[in-house]
Motif scaffolding. Sequence first.
Motif, PDB file in Angstrom:
ATOM      1  N   VAL A  67     -35.608 -45.637   3.329  1.00 52.03           N
ATOM      2  CA  VAL A  67     -35.168 -45.164   4.771  1.00 52.03           C
ATOM      3  C   VAL A  67     -36.228 -44.032   4.768  1.00 52.03           C
ATOM      4  CG1 VAL A  67     -33.755 -43.804   6.168  1.00 52.03           C
ATOM      5  CG2 VAL A  67     -32.679 -45.762   4.924  1.00 52.03           C
ATOM      6  N   LEU A  68     -36.421 -43.416   3.839  1.00 54.75           N
ATOM      7  CA  LEU A  68     -37.480 -42.143   3.861  1.00 54.75           C
ATOM      8  C   LEU A  68     -38.619 -42.550   3.119  1.00 54.75           C
ATOM      9  CD1 LEU A  68     -35.130 -39.035   3.542  1.00 54.75           C
ATOM     10  CD2 LEU A  68     -35.783 -40.227   5.689  1.00 54.75           C
ATOM     11  N   PHE A  69     -39.750 -42.465   3.714  1.00 51.47           N
ATOM     12  CA  PHE A  69     -41.076 -42.694   3.168  1.00 51.47           C
ATOM     13  C   PHE A  69     -42.000 -41.339   2.864  1.00 51.47           C
ATOM     14  CE2 PHE A  69     -39.303 -46.408   5.005  1.00 51.47           C
ATOM     15  CZ  PHE A  69     -39.313 -47.343   4.022  1.00 51.47           C
ATOM     16  N   GLY A  70     -41.527 -40.447   2.459  1.00 51.03           N
ATOM     17  CA  GLY A  70     -42.375 -39.121   2.405  1.00 51.03           C
ATOM     18  C   GLY A  70     -42.255 -38.361   3.467  1.00 51.03           C
ATOM     19  N   VAL A  71     -41.246 -37.377   3.347  1.00 49.66           N
ATOM     20  CA  VAL A  71     -40.839 -36.650   4.265  1.00 49.66           C
ATOM     21  C   VAL A  71     -41.143 -35.059   3.745  1.00 49.66           C
ATOM     22  CG1 VAL A  71     -38.937 -35.317   5.537  1.00 49.66           C
ATOM     23  CG2 VAL A  71     -38.913 -37.754   5.286  1.00 49.66           C
ATOM     24  N   ASP A  72     -41.912 -34.344   4.570  1.00 49.55           N
ATOM     25  CA  ASP A  72     -42.237 -33.045   4.098  1.00 49.55           C
ATOM     26  C   ASP A  72     -41.851 -31.859   5.062  1.00 49.55           C
ATOM     27  OD1 ASP A  72     -44.450 -33.730   2.108  1.00 49.55           O
ATOM     28  OD2 ASP A  72     -45.196 -34.971   3.807  1.00 49.55           O
ATOM     29  N   ILE A  73     -40.882 -31.089   4.800  1.00 47.11           N
ATOM     30  CA  ILE A  73     -40.314 -29.940   5.580  1.00 47.11           C
ATOM     31  C   ILE A  73     -40.311 -28.634   4.834  1.00 47.11           C
ATOM     32  CG2 ILE A  73     -38.393 -29.154   7.012  1.00 47.11           C
ATOM     33  CD1 ILE A  73     -37.557 -32.299   7.057  1.00 47.11           C
ATOM     34  N   ASP A  74     -40.749 -27.586   5.645  1.00 46.96           N
ATOM     35  CA  ASP A  74     -40.717 -26.314   5.133  1.00 46.96           C
ATOM     36  C   ASP A  74     -39.720 -25.672   6.030  1.00 46.96           C
ATOM     37  OD1 ASP A  74     -42.221 -26.731   3.073  1.00 46.96           O
ATOM     38  OD2 ASP A  74     -44.106 -26.109   3.777  1.00 46.96           O
ATOM     39  N   VAL A  75     -38.971 -24.882   5.640  1.00 49.78           N
ATOM     40  CA  VAL A  75     -38.185 -23.829   6.185  1.00 49.78           C
ATOM     41  C   VAL A  75     -38.189 -22.400   5.472  1.00 49.78           C
ATOM     42  CG1 VAL A  75     -35.678 -23.072   7.137  1.00 49.78           C
ATOM     43  CG2 VAL A  75     -36.403 -25.735   6.720  1.00 49.78           C
ATOM     44  N   GLU A  76     -38.760 -21.690   6.432  1.00 45.08           N
ATOM     45  CA  GLU A  76     -38.954 -20.071   5.816  1.00 45.08           C
ATOM     46  C   GLU A  76     -37.515 -19.319   5.942  1.00 45.08           C
ATOM     47  OE1 GLU A  76     -42.046 -19.161   4.727  1.00 45.08           O
ATOM     48  OE2 GLU A  76     -42.867 -21.191   5.297  1.00 45.08           O
ATOM     49  N   ASP A  77     -37.502 -18.369   5.127  1.00 43.81           N
ATOM     50  CA  ASP A  77     -36.396 -17.537   5.021  1.00 43.81           C
ATOM     51  C   ASP A  77     -36.092 -16.884   6.506  1.00 43.81           C
ATOM     52  OD1 ASP A  77     -34.281 -16.690   3.494  1.00 43.81           O
ATOM     53  OD2 ASP A  77     -35.457 -15.336   2.227  1.00 43.81           O
ATOM     54  N   GLY A  78     -34.931 -17.305   6.892  1.00 43.68           N
ATOM     55  CA  GLY A  78     -34.496 -16.839   8.157  1.00 43.68           C
ATOM     56  C   GLY A  78     -34.794 -17.612   9.383  1.00 43.68           C
ATOM     57  N   GLU A  79     -35.509 -18.666   9.371  1.00 44.55           N
ATOM     58  CA  GLU A  79     -36.044 -19.311  10.377  1.00 44.55           C
ATOM     59  C   GLU A  79     -35.049 -20.342  10.923  1.00 44.55           C
ATOM     60  OE1 GLU A  79     -40.396 -21.584  10.935  1.00 44.55           O
ATOM     61  OE2 GLU A  79     -39.531 -21.787   9.205  1.00 44.55           O
ATOM     62  N   LEU A  80     -35.105 -20.849  12.170  1.00 44.10           N
ATOM     63  CA  LEU A  80     -34.343 -21.934  12.453  1.00 44.10           C
ATOM     64  C   LEU A  80     -35.385 -23.141  13.034  1.00 44.10           C
ATOM     65  CD1 LEU A  80     -31.559 -21.046  15.212  1.00 44.10           C
ATOM     66  CD2 LEU A  80     -32.471 -23.492  14.668  1.00 44.10           C
TER      67      LEU A  80
END
Lengths: 235, 344
Positions: free
Chosen positions: A18-31
């Motif tokens: 289903v997923l073919f290379g997902v890149d996600i960054d979440v910073e501290d305290g971010e929404l």
Amino acid sequence: MTLLSVSGLEAGYETGQVLFGVDIDVEDGELVSLLGRNGAGKTTTLRAIAGGTEPTVLGGTIGFDGQELSGSAPYEIASRGISFVPEERRCFPRLSVVENIRLAINHAENPKDIETVLEFFPELSEMREKHAKNMSGGEQQMLAIARALAANPRLMLLDEPFEGLAPYIVRRIEDIIAEINDQQEIAVLLVEQNVAAAVAVADYHYILAEGRIVESVSTAQLRANEEVRQRYLGV
Amino acid sequence: MSAILDARTQAQRLLSESSPAAKLGGLAGVLLLGNAAVQEPGLFIDQAIGGLVYGMILVMISLGLALVLGLMGVVNFAHGALFMLGGYFTYAAMASYGIPFWAALLIAPVGVGVVGIVIEVVVLRRLYGKEPIIGLLATFGLTLMIEEAARFVWGASAVQPAKPAFLTGGTDLGVTQVGTYRLFTVAVATVSVAGVYYLITRTDFGLSVRAGVQDGEMTEFVGVNLPLRFTAMFFLGSAIAGLGGALRVVEFGIDPGAAEEFVLLAFVVVVIGGVGSIFGSVVAGLLVGWAQFLIPVVLSALAVITGVSAINVQGISDLIPFLVMIAVLLIRPRGLFGEEGLLE
């Protein structure tokens, strides 16, 4: 500081990838929101981060606070400070409001006090002994978020928290999520189909289509860019 | 106190949900019992205590079965074999090693609990989430293995250790004498069943187990180490069944056939009580025990009062649990307390 760093994530079920290379960054305290149409892989991404029995992670890395998460049991991932509010809330139907919350408190490293949690949700503090199965959808959604908040996590994963709720409850849940993020300084990764709701609360948006991140935009950019909205989100 | 309140609300629910026909049947049952009690009070009390002893043993076996079924979704056919092992371990400890009864009563359940952990870790852990039939077949195979092992070690005929001297006598209850050991059995069984009930319904450990029964994956997402609880519950369920076997062997002896005989009865109890309902298992175990011991007395008293001797059917005692199950399922297809779902 980057709290969650998903990189090249590939995952799938017995029926196929289903997923073919997902890149996600979440910073501290971010929404941050993760947007996409039905079947784009949003829920699969969240479940892979939370460590659900499915999907199977096939490749890539999921870093949290500098440590690799993939391969860990869900309860180990929870104990590192990630709370998951899954689709359809999944409150324990035959446990009371207090029991649902206490369970999370009992198994967190650094939990909140139950009274603090209930103060945050006055609606729930009026139905402490009520079983979750006897509560409305909106109340259950609040309980699911309260349960996640009780663990005092660093990151909260929310899967379509507005689904099937009346408009005035959607606004209440939006306020709750914003407060959790602003006042409690808990980072949030919000999966949503409802672009309006996502734009109302999130600072930054990833757009998922066919198992890949196709765009990552700020709220202002998403508002301005009609082409992105039409092509990937159909709005 | 709170357990009594639980019982009251559960009973009220049952009563309010019963059809008029069921209420009428209940009334008729009370009248028939009253008739039998008036005719032969001594025999009636004797049988009532016999039924209580038997029923409590059934409760002890059924609790583990219900917990494992509710939490892990495994139909553990080997549960009767664990009960049987409790009896054999007690016999071996007392007769072969000269260990005193008190100590054997502690050692045997712990030993059975350890066997339970081995079964869970080696076999059952691979079966979670699979089709229930696979678990049933695997545990049926385990039953045969344990049974044959027992036959090999202790022989095919029943064995029985000597009853400890201080529990051999009788206790005078006025209208009849009751074996002191029977009263002891009821006391130990009551304390252990109450202990399990308290653990599941009132402690933080029990809270995590109840959550696990309702939604296992979500329980793990909340941070509960569920596999550890599976093992702990399997130990507990096995140990309680083993304690039941230990109590029974001293009074009645045990033979390899007990494994299958008692697991079937325990299934009947779990089905009558409502699958996974811990409170239901307690009520149903007592119901089956009393039905088996009191129905013959009721029938014989009814034959006397009506003058129709054909009513006094002989030799149906072993059929009674199954007849009770059929009757209950006809009225309440989910069992007495099955409606609320698991472990409530």
